[in-house]
Design a protein around this motif. Structure first.
Motif, PDB file in Angstrom:
ATOM      1  N   MET A  67      41.003  33.423  49.481  1.00  0.00           N
ATOM      2  CA  MET A  67      40.292  34.684  49.249  1.00  0.00           C
ATOM      3  C   MET A  67      40.596  35.222  47.856  1.00  0.00           C
ATOM      4  O   MET A  67      39.706  35.733  47.167  1.00  0.00           O
ATOM      5  N   GLY A  70      38.612  33.241  45.415  1.00  0.00           N
ATOM      6  CA  GLY A  70      37.170  33.474  45.486  1.00  0.00           C
ATOM      7  C   GLY A  70      36.406  32.459  46.305  1.00  0.00           C
ATOM      8  O   GLY A  70      35.170  32.502  46.367  1.00  0.00           O
ATOM      9  N   GLU A  73      35.501  35.205  51.189  1.00  0.00           N
ATOM     10  CA  GLU A  73      35.511  36.658  51.019  1.00  0.00           C
ATOM     11  C   GLU A  73      36.150  37.303  52.248  1.00  0.00           C
ATOM     12  O   GLU A  73      36.001  36.810  53.371  1.00  0.00           O
ATOM     13  N   ARG A  78      39.874  44.862  50.945  1.00  0.00           N
ATOM     14  CA  ARG A  78      39.549  44.442  49.579  1.00  0.00           C
ATOM     15  C   ARG A  78      40.782  43.873  48.873  1.00  0.00           C
ATOM     16  O   ARG A  78      41.925  44.139  49.252  1.00  0.00           O
ATOM     17  N   LEU A  86      37.762  42.383  43.492  1.00  0.00           N
ATOM     18  CA  LEU A  86      37.262  41.025  43.262  1.00  0.00           C
ATOM     19  C   LEU A  86      36.059  40.656  44.122  1.00  0.00           C
ATOM     20  O   LEU A  86      35.495  39.567  43.946  1.00  0.00           O
ATOM     21  N   ARG A  87      35.665  41.520  45.044  1.00  0.00           N
ATOM     22  CA  ARG A  87      34.555  41.166  45.926  1.00  0.00           C
ATOM     23  C   ARG A  87      33.289  40.867  45.114  1.00  0.00           C
ATOM     24  O   ARG A  87      32.894  41.625  44.235  1.00  0.00           O
ATOM     25  N   ILE A  89      32.825  38.546  42.937  1.00  0.00           N
ATOM     26  CA  ILE A  89      33.066  37.827  41.679  1.00  0.00           C
ATOM     27  C   ILE A  89      33.319  36.357  42.000  1.00  0.00           C
ATOM     28  O   ILE A  89      34.240  36.032  42.748  1.00  0.00           O
ATOM     29  N   PRO A  90      32.505  35.432  41.460  1.00  0.00           N
ATOM     30  CA  PRO A  90      32.683  34.008  41.782  1.00  0.00           C
ATOM     31  C   PRO A  90      33.990  33.464  41.230  1.00  0.00           C
ATOM     32  O   PRO A  90      34.566  34.025  40.283  1.00  0.00           O
ATOM     33  N   PRO A  91      34.476  32.364  41.804  1.00  0.00           N
ATOM     34  CA  PRO A  91      35.768  31.803  41.382  1.00  0.00           C
ATOM     35  C   PRO A  91      35.873  31.557  39.879  1.00  0.00           C
ATOM     36  O   PRO A  91      36.916  31.838  39.279  1.00  0.00           O
ATOM     37  N   ARG A  93      34.671  33.067  37.455  1.00  0.00           N
ATOM     38  CA  ARG A  93      34.749  34.268  36.630  1.00  0.00           C
ATOM     39  C   ARG A  93      36.036  35.058  36.879  1.00  0.00           C
ATOM     40  O   ARG A  93      36.222  36.142  36.328  1.00  0.00           O
ATOM     41  N   ARG A  94      36.900  34.550  37.714  1.00  0.00           N
ATOM     42  CA  ARG A  94      38.163  35.233  37.990  1.00  0.00           C
ATOM     43  C   ARG A  94      39.239  34.712  37.031  1.00  0.00           C
ATOM     44  O   ARG A  94      39.289  33.498  36.759  1.00  0.00           O
TER      45      ARG A  94
END
Length: 379
Positions: A67, A70, A73, A78, A86-87, A89-91, A93-94
């Motif tokens: 989680m 990413g 979810e 949260r 982070l909800r 946001i794709p992996p 972009r983290r």
């Protein structure tokens, strides 16, 4: 004030009320069908911390990591990273990277090509890629293997290539999912210290998922112990070992003896516990246990002394018979069956080559321990 154990470094932001967590799980629940993998869990992790998620199969540790990465979810709750939710946001972009147990190296690429793969995907200039790859290979001591393919490396070397690739992009957080599971015992122990040194050299936040208690105790600044999706305790390795919060934690971490009984009397911080057989134990710190409470007194094997005669002046001493023993070189482990039927495990350091009080199978023996040798558990 005495410390509960050795302190690896003075880094301890969690003890500062004004410190802001870098990663926060806020009332996070994750449900798969009719199975609750993570159950209303809240947890804070601080920047530059080496943090371990420890638990058995199905405890929810890998789900938490996924989680955060990413890949899944939360069903509810949260996850915040540096104050950002982070909800959604794709992996990719983290600001974090994940290293898997399988290493997932490209077999047709050289070591240096594997390490630089993520940088090439992001369009980093060639000269910068070369410099960064050289820096990473030097960091993991693999400069001389740059032109080799993964199949030409040992398991430990492949693990270091995967690690170099994971940190080449300089993520803020590195997630490690059972990173040492494929290594043999000796190499695993060596790599644990290498990971600790690397984490401090890079100044990154490391979060490792493991089922190996010794691995978590060796590497982590703090450990979160999970069971069936719930958080059982978060503390430093020494606190988890010496001051477990529950019977589950005491039993899960290392070896422990549980003396069950009722609090017969309280006197300031101390208490007298009476077992079912009538044997009494005096404890130095009874915590919040009240008279009449059913409790467990948890004592680690190394805190128990075994002798052929009752030690003079011993406050807590119980008699039994040597049921089994194992000589392990550095220590001897005794299993003593008490007269009430309970088997107690004790370990003695072999600090000299010969023993003045040798014991063997079926010998009568006494076990003894100090009032402050263990901890009283009410749950």
């Amino acid at each position: 004030m005495k410390s509960l154990g050795s302190i690896r470094r003075s880094f301890a932001p969690w003890s500062d009320p004004g410190a802001k967590p870098y990663i926060s799980f806020e009332n996070v629940t994750k449900i798969f069908g009719d199975f609750t993998a993570v159950d209303d869990l809240s947890l804070d992790i601080f920047e530059k911390e080496f943090f371990a998620l420890l638990g058995g199969s199905g405890s929810g540790k890998s789900t938490l990591l996924r989680m955060l990465a990413g890949f899944d979810e939360p069903t509810r709750g949260r996850i915040l990273l540096d104050g950002q939710d982070l909800r959604g946001i794709p992996p990719y972009r983290r600001p974090l990277n994940m290293m898997f147990q399988s290493y997932a190296l490209f077999p047709h690429m050289t070591v240096e090509a594997n390490v630089g793969f993520g940088l090439r995907q992001e369009g980093v200039p060639k000269a910068e890629i070369e410099a960064r790859v050289a820096e990473m290979l030097k960091l993991v001591k693999l400069e001389q293997f740059a032109k080799r393919k993964p199949h030409q490396l040992s398991g430990g070397q492949r693990q270091r290539v995967a690690l170099a690739r994971s940190v080449a992009k300089r993520p803020k957080v590195l997630l490690l999912d059972e990173p040492l599971g494929a290594l043999d015992k000796k190499l695993r122990e060596e790599t644990q210290f290498e990971l600790m040194d690397l984490q401090q050299s890079l100044g990154l936040t490391f979060i490792v998922v493991t089922h190996d208690q010794e691995e978590a105790m060796t590497m982590a600044d703090r450990i979160a112990i999970l069971d069936k999706g719930k958080l059982m305790q978060v503390a430093t390795p020494a606190e988890v070992y010496e001051a477990p919060a529950s019977r589950f934690v005491a039993s899960f971490i290392g070896n422990v003896n549980m003396f069950e009984g009722k609090v017969a009397a309280r006197d300031a911080g101390s208490a007298r516990i009476t077992g079912a057989s009538g044997a009494e134990i005096l404890v130095g710190n009874a915590g919040d246990a009240a008279a009449g409470n059913t409790v467990s007194f948890a004592v680690r094997p190394e805190k128990i002394r075994v002798s052929s005669k009752r030690p003079e002046g011993a406050v807590n001493a119980l008699e039994g018979e040597v049921y089994d023993l194992a000589y392990l070189g550095d220590m001897t482990v005794y299993h003593v069956r008490l007269d009430d039927g309970q088997v107690v495990k004790a370990s003695a350091l072999n600090s000299s080559r010969a023993s003045d009080d040798p014991l063997t199978w079926h010998d009568r023996a006494w076990i003894s321990f100090a009032p402050d040798a263990g901890v009283v558990l009410t749950r």
